[in-house]
Design a protein around this motif. Structure first.
Motif, PDB file in Angstrom:
ATOM      1  N   ASP A  26       0.865  -1.184   0.000  1.00 19.28           N
ATOM      2  CA  ASP A  26       0.000   0.000   0.000  1.00 19.28           C
ATOM      3  C   ASP A  26       0.902   1.234   0.000  1.00 19.28           C
ATOM      4  O   ASP A  26       1.954   1.233   0.638  1.00 19.28           O
ATOM      5  N   ASP A  27       0.467   2.261  -0.704  1.00 18.86           N
ATOM      6  CA  ASP A  27       1.292   3.470  -0.774  1.00 18.86           C
ATOM      7  C   ASP A  27       1.101   4.362   0.450  1.00 18.86           C
ATOM      8  O   ASP A  27       1.807   5.358   0.616  1.00 18.86           O
ATOM      9  N   GLN A  28       0.162   4.015   1.353  1.00 20.54           N
ATOM     10  CA  GLN A  28      -0.075   4.802   2.559  1.00 20.54           C
ATOM     11  C   GLN A  28       0.478   4.040   3.771  1.00 20.54           C
ATOM     12  O   GLN A  28      -0.035   2.966   4.121  1.00 20.54           O
ATOM     13  N   PRO A  29       1.503   4.550   4.439  1.00 19.22           N
ATOM     14  CA  PRO A  29       2.101   3.872   5.595  1.00 19.22           C
ATOM     15  C   PRO A  29       1.108   3.567   6.706  1.00 19.22           C
ATOM     16  O   PRO A  29       1.228   2.546   7.379  1.00 19.22           O
ATOM     17  N   ALA A  30       0.131   4.444   6.898  1.00 16.63           N
ATOM     18  CA  ALA A  30      -0.850   4.214   7.971  1.00 16.63           C
ATOM     19  C   ALA A  30      -1.640   2.944   7.720  1.00 16.63           C
ATOM     20  O   ALA A  30      -1.930   2.168   8.648  1.00 16.63           O
ATOM     21  N   LYS A  31      -2.031   2.738   6.454  1.00 18.86           N
ATOM     22  CA  LYS A  31      -2.782   1.525   6.137  1.00 18.86           C
ATOM     23  C   LYS A  31      -1.908   0.284   6.332  1.00 18.86           C
ATOM     24  O   LYS A  31      -2.364  -0.758   6.835  1.00 18.86           O
ATOM     25  N   LEU A  32      -0.629   0.396   5.916  1.00 19.30           N
ATOM     26  CA  LEU A  32       0.271  -0.750   6.109  1.00 19.30           C
ATOM     27  C   LEU A  32       0.376  -1.104   7.587  1.00 19.30           C
ATOM     28  O   LEU A  32       0.370  -2.282   7.962  1.00 19.30           O
ATOM     29  N   LEU A  33       0.483  -0.076   8.428  1.00 15.08           N
ATOM     30  CA  LEU A  33       0.587  -0.319   9.858  1.00 15.08           C
ATOM     31  C   LEU A  33      -0.677  -0.974  10.399  1.00 15.08           C
ATOM     32  O   LEU A  33      -0.614  -1.886  11.222  1.00 15.08           O
ATOM     33  N   SER A  34      -1.864  -0.505   9.902  1.00 14.13           N
ATOM     34  CA  SER A  34      -3.121  -1.095  10.384  1.00 14.13           C
ATOM     35  C   SER A  34      -3.247  -2.552   9.956  1.00 14.13           C
ATOM     36  O   SER A  34      -3.686  -3.411  10.735  1.00 14.13           O
ATOM     37  N   TYR A  35      -2.825  -2.854   8.703  1.00 19.75           N
ATOM     38  CA  TYR A  35      -2.877  -4.259   8.260  1.00 19.75           C
ATOM     39  C   TYR A  35      -1.935  -5.128   9.114  1.00 19.75           C
ATOM     40  O   TYR A  35      -2.264  -6.275   9.471  1.00 19.75           O
ATOM     41  N   GLU A  36      -0.800  -4.542   9.453  1.00 18.07           N
ATOM     42  CA  GLU A  36       0.174  -5.301  10.247  1.00 18.07           C
ATOM     43  C   GLU A  36      -0.385  -5.626  11.625  1.00 18.07           C
ATOM     44  O   GLU A  36      -0.206  -6.737  12.134  1.00 18.07           O
ATOM     45  N   VAL A  37      -1.077  -4.667  12.212  1.00 18.45           N
ATOM     46  CA  VAL A  37      -1.672  -4.898  13.534  1.00 18.45           C
ATOM     47  C   VAL A  37      -2.764  -5.954  13.454  1.00 18.45           C
ATOM     48  O   VAL A  37      -2.861  -6.847  14.303  1.00 18.45           O
ATOM     49  N   MET A  38      -3.589  -5.870  12.405  1.00 18.78           N
ATOM     50  CA  MET A  38      -4.687  -6.831  12.254  1.00 18.78           C
ATOM     51  C   MET A  38      -4.176  -8.268  12.088  1.00 18.78           C
ATOM     52  O   MET A  38      -4.763  -9.221  12.605  1.00 18.78           O
ATOM     53  N   LEU A  39      -3.064  -8.438  11.394  1.00  9.52           N
ATOM     54  CA  LEU A  39      -2.591  -9.788  11.052  1.00  9.52           C
ATOM     55  C   LEU A  39      -1.508 -10.309  11.983  1.00  9.52           C
ATOM     56  O   LEU A  39      -1.069 -11.457  11.851  1.00  9.52           O
ATOM     57  N   SER A  40      -1.080  -9.490  12.952  1.00 11.98           N
ATOM     58  CA  SER A  40       0.041  -9.886  13.803  1.00 11.98           C
ATOM     59  C   SER A  40      -0.262 -11.140  14.611  1.00 11.98           C
ATOM     60  O   SER A  40       0.625 -11.952  14.879  1.00 11.98           O
ATOM     61  N   GLU A  41      -1.509 -11.293  15.035  1.00 12.62           N
ATOM     62  CA  GLU A  41      -1.824 -12.446  15.874  1.00 12.62           C
ATOM     63  C   GLU A  41      -1.814 -13.780  15.110  1.00 12.62           C
ATOM     64  O   GLU A  41      -1.894 -14.835  15.723  1.00 12.62           O
ATOM     65  N   LEU A  42      -1.674 -13.735  13.778  1.00  9.53           N
ATOM     66  CA  LEU A  42      -1.592 -14.977  13.008  1.00  9.53           C
ATOM     67  C   LEU A  42      -0.239 -15.662  13.192  1.00  9.53           C
ATOM     68  O   LEU A  42      -0.095 -16.854  12.907  1.00  9.53           O
ATOM     69  N   GLY A  43       0.767 -14.903  13.636  1.00  3.85           N
ATOM     70  CA  GLY A  43       2.078 -15.489  13.854  1.00  3.85           C
ATOM     71  C   GLY A  43       2.868 -15.723  12.580  1.00  3.85           C
ATOM     72  O   GLY A  43       3.803 -16.537  12.564  1.00  3.85           O
ATOM     73  N   GLU A  44       2.514 -15.029  11.503  1.00  4.86           N
ATOM     74  CA  GLU A  44       3.239 -15.193  10.244  1.00  4.86           C
ATOM     75  C   GLU A  44       4.267 -14.066  10.085  1.00  4.86           C
ATOM     76  O   GLU A  44       4.262 -13.089  10.835  1.00  4.86           O
ATOM     77  N   ASN A  45       5.150 -14.195   9.100  1.00  4.97           N
ATOM     78  CA  ASN A  45       6.129 -13.149   8.798  1.00  4.97           C
ATOM     79  C   ASN A  45       5.471 -12.108   7.892  1.00  4.97           C
ATOM     80  O   ASN A  45       5.091 -12.420   6.759  1.00  4.97           O
ATOM     81  N   LEU A  46       5.354 -10.890   8.384  1.00  2.00           N
ATOM     82  CA  LEU A  46       4.691  -9.818   7.635  1.00  2.00           C
ATOM     83  C   LEU A  46       5.735  -8.919   6.990  1.00  2.00           C
ATOM     84  O   LEU A  46       6.578  -8.327   7.666  1.00  2.00           O
ATOM     85  N   LEU A  47       5.687  -8.833   5.653  1.00  2.00           N
ATOM     86  CA  LEU A  47       6.589  -7.979   4.889  1.00  2.00           C
ATOM     87  C   LEU A  47       5.791  -6.808   4.342  1.00  2.00           C
ATOM     88  O   LEU A  47       4.632  -6.962   3.958  1.00  2.00           O
ATOM     89  N   LYS A  48       6.413  -5.627   4.248  1.00  2.23           N
ATOM     90  CA  LYS A  48       5.687  -4.430   3.805  1.00  2.23           C
ATOM     91  C   LYS A  48       6.394  -3.801   2.618  1.00  2.23           C
ATOM     92  O   LYS A  48       7.623  -3.817   2.509  1.00  2.23           O
ATOM     93  N   ALA A  49       5.554  -3.270   1.694  1.00  3.15           N
ATOM     94  CA  ALA A  49       6.079  -2.568   0.520  1.00  3.15           C
ATOM     95  C   ALA A  49       5.213  -1.341   0.269  1.00  3.15           C
ATOM     96  O   ALA A  49       3.975  -1.418   0.267  1.00  3.15           O
ATOM     97  N   GLY A  50       5.856  -0.132   0.044  1.00  2.00           N
ATOM     98  CA  GLY A  50       5.111   1.110  -0.145  1.00  2.00           C
ATOM     99  C   GLY A  50       4.721   1.367  -1.585  1.00  2.00           C
ATOM    100  O   GLY A  50       4.051   2.375  -1.875  1.00  2.00           O
ATOM    101  N   SER A  51       5.116   0.469  -2.517  1.00  2.00           N
ATOM    102  CA  SER A  51       4.757   0.651  -3.925  1.00  2.00           C
ATOM    103  C   SER A  51       4.852  -0.698  -4.629  1.00  2.00           C
ATOM    104  O   SER A  51       5.373  -1.687  -4.082  1.00  2.00           O
ATOM    105  N   ALA A  52       4.379  -0.712  -5.887  1.00  2.00           N
ATOM    106  CA  ALA A  52       4.443  -1.940  -6.668  1.00  2.00           C
ATOM    107  C   ALA A  52       5.893  -2.328  -6.945  1.00  2.00           C
ATOM    108  O   ALA A  52       6.240  -3.513  -6.938  1.00  2.00           O
ATOM    109  N   ARG A  53       6.755  -1.314  -7.173  1.00  2.00           N
ATOM    110  CA  ARG A  53       8.161  -1.623  -7.439  1.00  2.00           C
ATOM    111  C   ARG A  53       8.821  -2.274  -6.213  1.00  2.00           C
ATOM    112  O   ARG A  53       9.571  -3.237  -6.327  1.00  2.00           O
ATOM    113  N   GLU A  54       8.535  -1.701  -5.021  1.00  2.00           N
ATOM    114  CA  GLU A  54       9.076  -2.299  -3.799  1.00  2.00           C
ATOM    115  C   GLU A  54       8.549  -3.725  -3.610  1.00  2.00           C
ATOM    116  O   GLU A  54       9.265  -4.616  -3.144  1.00  2.00           O
ATOM    117  N   ALA A  55       7.309  -3.942  -3.994  1.00  2.00           N
ATOM    118  CA  ALA A  55       6.718  -5.268  -3.863  1.00  2.00           C
ATOM    119  C   ALA A  55       7.448  -6.284  -4.744  1.00  2.00           C
ATOM    120  O   ALA A  55       7.742  -7.409  -4.327  1.00  2.00           O
TER     121      ALA A  55
END
Length: 453
Positions: A26-55
Motif C-alpha cells: 500500500d502506498d499509505q504507511p498508515a494503512k500498512l501499519l493497520s494491516y500489520e496490527v490486524m494480522l500480527s496475531e496470526l504469527g506469520e512473517n509480515l513484509l511491507k512494501a510502499g509501492s508496486a516496485r518495492e513489492a
C-alpha cells in the motif's frame, strides 16, 4: 524410520507449523501499519512494501505465500502489479487479495480475478475478515509446501534405494554368472512368472526371452517331471512357508540334457500359498563326475577281489575326499577315524615322499587331465608300504578343477621284488667281476709260466 545420512530432513512436516511470508502492499504507511496490527496475531512473517516496485523487489528476494495489495496506487496500481506477478514464472501461483477503498464495478472484479486474485476486501477493512481470509490462504500454502518437501525427500530416498537395489542386483547377477545358477518367482494366484536371465541362459534362451509356467515345466525331463510336480504340490498343500530340495534333469532348448539342483520355497499369505520362489543350480559336471566315480568304484570292486586296489574321489570345491572300503583297508585306516580330506592321507605319507606327494597333487589340479605317481605310506602298525595312484581330473568349462577320481594300487610286493632283483643283479655283477678278476690272474700266471719253460 531414521533419516538417511545423506538426505537432509524436510524443512517442515505435517505435524509442525512454520511461519510463511505475507506481503502487504500500500502506498499509505498508515494503512500498512493497520494491516500489520490486524494480522500480527496470526504469527506469520509480515513484509511491507510502499509501492508496486518495492513489492516486486521483495518478491524477487523472498518466497511469499500471499500478497495483500491496495488496488488504487499511484504509477502502478494493484491490477498492474497483479499482471506483473503473473507474468513471472516464479510467482504464477502466489495468492493475491485486493483491498479497495472504492466500490468496484463487476468488470473491475472480473479483471482482478482474471489476473489471479482470489478475493476482494473493501474498506473499511474488518480485522476478523482480513485475518480469516489470509489465514486460510497461509495454511493452504504451508500444507502445500510441506507436501512438496516431503515428496522431494521421498523421491530422493526412492532414487537412492533404487540405485542400491540396482547395485545389489548387479552383484547377484555376477554371482549367478560365476556360480551358474538362476532364480525364479512364481505368483501362485495370478500365474505370473519371473525368470532371471541366468535361468533363461541355463535353459538355452536369450536373456530377454519370456517364459510361462507351462513352458518352464515342459523343460523338466519327462522321467523327472512327476517327481517335481509331487514335491511342488506337497509344498502348496502343507501350511506355512515350505522349503524343498530336489535334483532333476532338464532338456534345454537345443535338446541337451543337463542336471539341475532345485532349492525352492512356497510362501503363504493368510494361510494360503501365495508365491513359489527358488534357485536352479547347474550341477551337470558334478553328476558326470559322480557317474564316472560309480563306474570306477564298480570296476575297482571287481578288481579288488583279485588284487589290492581301492578307489577314491576328491571334491575340490569342498575339499572332501571319499575312499572305498578297499582303499581304507589298504592303507590301514578305520572308516570312523578317517578325516575325509587329502590332509588325512598326507598324515600317513612317508616323510621322505611328502613334498613330492604335495607337488604331484598341486600340479595335477592346476593343469592337465591325468595324474599318476608312486609314494610310500607308514601304516598305523608301522609297516611301510608302496602305493601307486592314477586318476582323472574333472574341470568346468572355464578350466577350473572341480573334482578328481581314480584308484590306488598296493605295489609293495612289486617294489620289494624290484629291490630284490636289484640286489640280486648287483650281487651277480659283483661275483662276476670277482670271477673275471681271478680268471685274469690265472691267465696272467699261465702266460708267465709258459715263458719260463
Amino acid at each position: 524410520p531414521p533419516q538417511s545420512a545423506n538426505i537432509p530432513p524436510p524443512v517442515g512436516t505435517m505435524g509442525t507449523r512454520e511461519p510463511v511470508n505475507i506481503l502487504l502492499v500500500d502506498d499509505q504507511p498508515a494503512k500498512l501499519l493497520s494491516y500489520e496490527v490486524m494480522l500480527s496475531e496470526l504469527g506469520e512473517n509480515l513484509l511491507k512494501a510502499g509501492s508496486a516496485r518495492e513489492a516486486m523487489v521483495q518478491l524477487l528476494k523472498t518466497e511469499v505465500a500471499v500478497v495483500v495489495t491496495d488496488v488504487s496506487m499511484p504509477e502502478i496500481d494493484g491490477f498492474d502489479l497483479a499482471a506483473m506477478i503473473r507474468e513471472h514464472p516464479r510467482f504464477e501461483n502466489i495468492a493475491i487479495i485486493f483491498v479497495s477503498a472504492i466500490n468496484l464495478e463487476d468488470l473491475d472484479r472480473l479483471r482482478g480475478f482474471k489476473l489471479g486474485a482470489i478475493d476482494y476486501i473493501t474498506v473499511p477493512v474488518a480485522p476478523a475478515v482480513l485475518r480469516a481470509k489470509v489465514k486460510v490462504v497461509a495454511e493452504l500454502y504451508r500444507k502445500t509446501r510441506q507436501l512438496k518437501q516431503l515428496n522431494e525427500a521421498l523421491e530422493q530416498r526412492i532414487a537412492e534405494r533404487t540405485a542400491a537395489l540396482a547395485a545389489s542386483e548387479e552383484r547377484l547377477r555376477l554371482a549367478a554368472d560365476a556360480a551358474n545358477f538362476g532364480t525364479y518367482d512364481l505368483n501362485l494366484r495370478t500365474g505370473a512368472l519371473y525368470v532371471s536371465s541366468q535361468l533363461r541362459s541355463i535353459l538355452g534362451y536369450t536373456p530377454d526371452a519370456s517364459l510361462t509356467r507351462d513352458q518352464l515345466l515342459a523343460h523338466i525331463h519327462p522321467a523327472d517331471r512327476a517327481a517335481w510336480v509331487e514335491v511342488f504340490q506337497r509344498g502348496c498343500d502343507q501350511p506355512g512357508d515350505r522349503r524343498s530340495r530336489l535334483e532333476q534333469r532338464i532338456v534345454r532348448l537345443d535338446g541337451e540334457v543337463r542336471w539341475i539342483a532345485v532349492r525352492g520355497q512356497v510362501l503363504s499369505l493368510d494361510g494360503m500359498p501365495e508365491r513359489s520362489i527358488g534357485v536352479w543350480v547347474d550341477i551337470t559336471e558334478r553328476k558326470q563326475a559322480e557317474e564316472q566315480l560309480r563306474e570306477v568304484l564298480h570296476l575297482t570292486s571287481v578288481a579288488s577281489e583279485a588284487g589290492r586296489v581301492g578307489a577314491w574321489h576328491l571334491d575340490v570345491e569342498t575339499n572332501r575326499l571319499t575312499c572305498s572300503d578297499e582303499l581304507l583297508a589298504l592303507i590301514g585306516i578305520d572308516r570312523h577315524e578317517f578325516g575325509g580330506t587329502p590332509e588325512s592321507v598326507e598324515a600317513i605319507v612317508h616323510p621322505d615322499d611328502i613334498e613330492r606327494f604335495r607337488a604331484h597333487h598341486a600340479t595335477a589340479l592346476a593343469k592337465g587331465d591325468q595324474v599318476a605317481y608312486d609314494f610310500r605310506i607308514i601304516c598305523p602298525d608301522g609297516e611301510v608300504r608302496s602305493l601307486h595312484t592314477r586318476g582323472h581330473i574333472v574341470r568346468r568349462a572355464d578350466g577350473a578343477a572341480i573334482g578328481a577320481y581314480g584308484v590306488m594300487l598296493d605295489i609293495t610286493e612289486r617294489k620289494r621284488t624290484e629291490e630284490r632283483q636289484k640286489r640280486l643283479i648287483a650281487e651277480c655283477n659283483h661275483r662276476m667281476r670277482n670271477t673275471l678278476a681271478k680268471m685274469g690272474t690265472i691267465v696272467a700266471l699261465s702266460r708267465a709260466g709258459a715263458t719260463t719253460v
